[in-house]
Design an enzyme around this catalytic site. Sequence first.
Site, short mmCIF file in Angstrom:
data_model
loop_
_atom_site.label_atom_id
_atom_site.label_comp_id
_atom_site.label_asym_id
_atom_site.label_seq_id
_atom_site.Cartn_x
_atom_site.Cartn_y
_atom_site.Cartn_z
CD GLU A 37 -3.11 0.78 0.46
OE1 GLU A 37 -2.49 1.62 -0.45
OE2 GLU A 37 -4.45 0.94 0.89
CB VAL B 40 -1.69 1.91 6.41
CG1 VAL B 40 -2.89 1.60 7.44
CG2 VAL B 40 -1.44 1.07 5.52
CG ASP B 41 -5.73 8.16 6.92
OD1 ASP B 41 -4.97 8.77 7.92
OD2 ASP B 41 -6.42 8.93 6.38
CG ASP C 275 -5.19 10.37 -5.61
OD1 ASP C 275 -4.92 9.45 -4.81
OD2 ASP C 275 -6.24 10.75 -5.66
P1 IMP Z 1 -7.45 4.30 5.04
O1 IMP Z 1 -8.77 3.49 4.69
O2 IMP Z 1 -8.26 5.36 5.81
O3 IMP Z 1 -6.17 3.79 5.73
O4 IMP Z 1 -6.90 4.94 3.87
C1 IMP Z 1 -6.20 4.47 3.04
C2 IMP Z 1 -6.14 5.00 1.65
O5 IMP Z 1 -6.72 6.35 1.53
C3 IMP Z 1 -4.85 5.06 0.69
O6 IMP Z 1 -4.89 3.68 0.01
C4 IMP Z 1 -4.74 6.03 0.12
O7 IMP Z 1 -5.27 6.02 -1.36
C5 IMP Z 1 -5.75 7.24 0.64
N1 IMP Z 1 -5.27 8.20 1.57
C6 IMP Z 1 -5.07 8.22 2.91
N2 IMP Z 1 -4.37 9.27 3.49
C7 IMP Z 1 -3.82 9.91 2.22
C8 IMP Z 1 -3.04 10.93 1.95
O8 IMP Z 1 -2.55 11.62 2.93
N3 IMP Z 1 -2.94 11.55 0.59
C9 IMP Z 1 -3.33 10.81 -0.35
N4 IMP Z 1 -4.11 9.67 -0.14
C10 IMP Z 1 -4.33 9.25 1.07
MG MG Z 2 -3.99 3.58 -2.06
#
Ligand code: IMP
Ligand code: MG
Length: 178
Positions: A101, A104-105, A161
């Site tokens: 990935e 991972v947020d 992006d």
């Molecule tokens: P999660 O489900 O919140 O962990 O988000 C994960 C997905 O969100 C990643 O695969 C990224 O594509 C997108 N994402 C999360 N944070 C960012 C960021 O700061 N910039 C760009 N894309 C992000």
């Molecule tokens: Mg992604």
Amino acid sequence: MQIKVKDKFFVPYLSKEQIEKSVNAIAIQINQDYKDEEVIFIGVLNGVFMFASDLLKNIKLDCKICFTKVSSYQGTQSTGKVKNLIGINEDLKGKNVIILEDIVDTGLTMRHVRKQILDLEPKSLEIAALIFKPESFKEEYNVKYRGFDTPNDFIVGYGLDYDGYAREYPDIYILKND
Ligand code: IMP
Ligand code: MG
């Protein structure tokens, strides 16, 4: 130098040299951990394309790579819902799998991808993420291979992006607060 992406300004955050070093370190770690084993990498599109490409060039194992695509983000906010756009067709039963990935947020996207892969009964499953946001992560599972831990700010470049834009930059930029 700051960049303008649609209506927002971003400033330099991680240089391509820092990224290259970090990606190489992850590859070395994976090469050691899976010595003499086979690995199937599963990249999560679209954001992972640069990370997956640079990482795989440094992998010295018998390996395959395939991709899955899910969608959860609109603009800079998570919608909280994960949709499957491209599924996994590879036979993963009894295989060592590493999910790749870009970032991972909250970990929600990864929870969804992980669950689909676990249903296919791999021998082992780990996660490699170039960027990890520890303040935002709310999940139980472990992200074993991490390039950078970053604060909770929105970043772009090197595959990441803002509404589909700015993926092409070799460096990573962070949203300018003003
Ligand atoms: P999660 O489900 O919140 O962990 O988000 C994960 C997905 O969100 C990643 O695969 C990224 O594509 C997108 N994402 C999360 N944070 C960012 C960021 O700061 N910039 C760009 N894309 C992000
Ligand atoms: Mg992604």
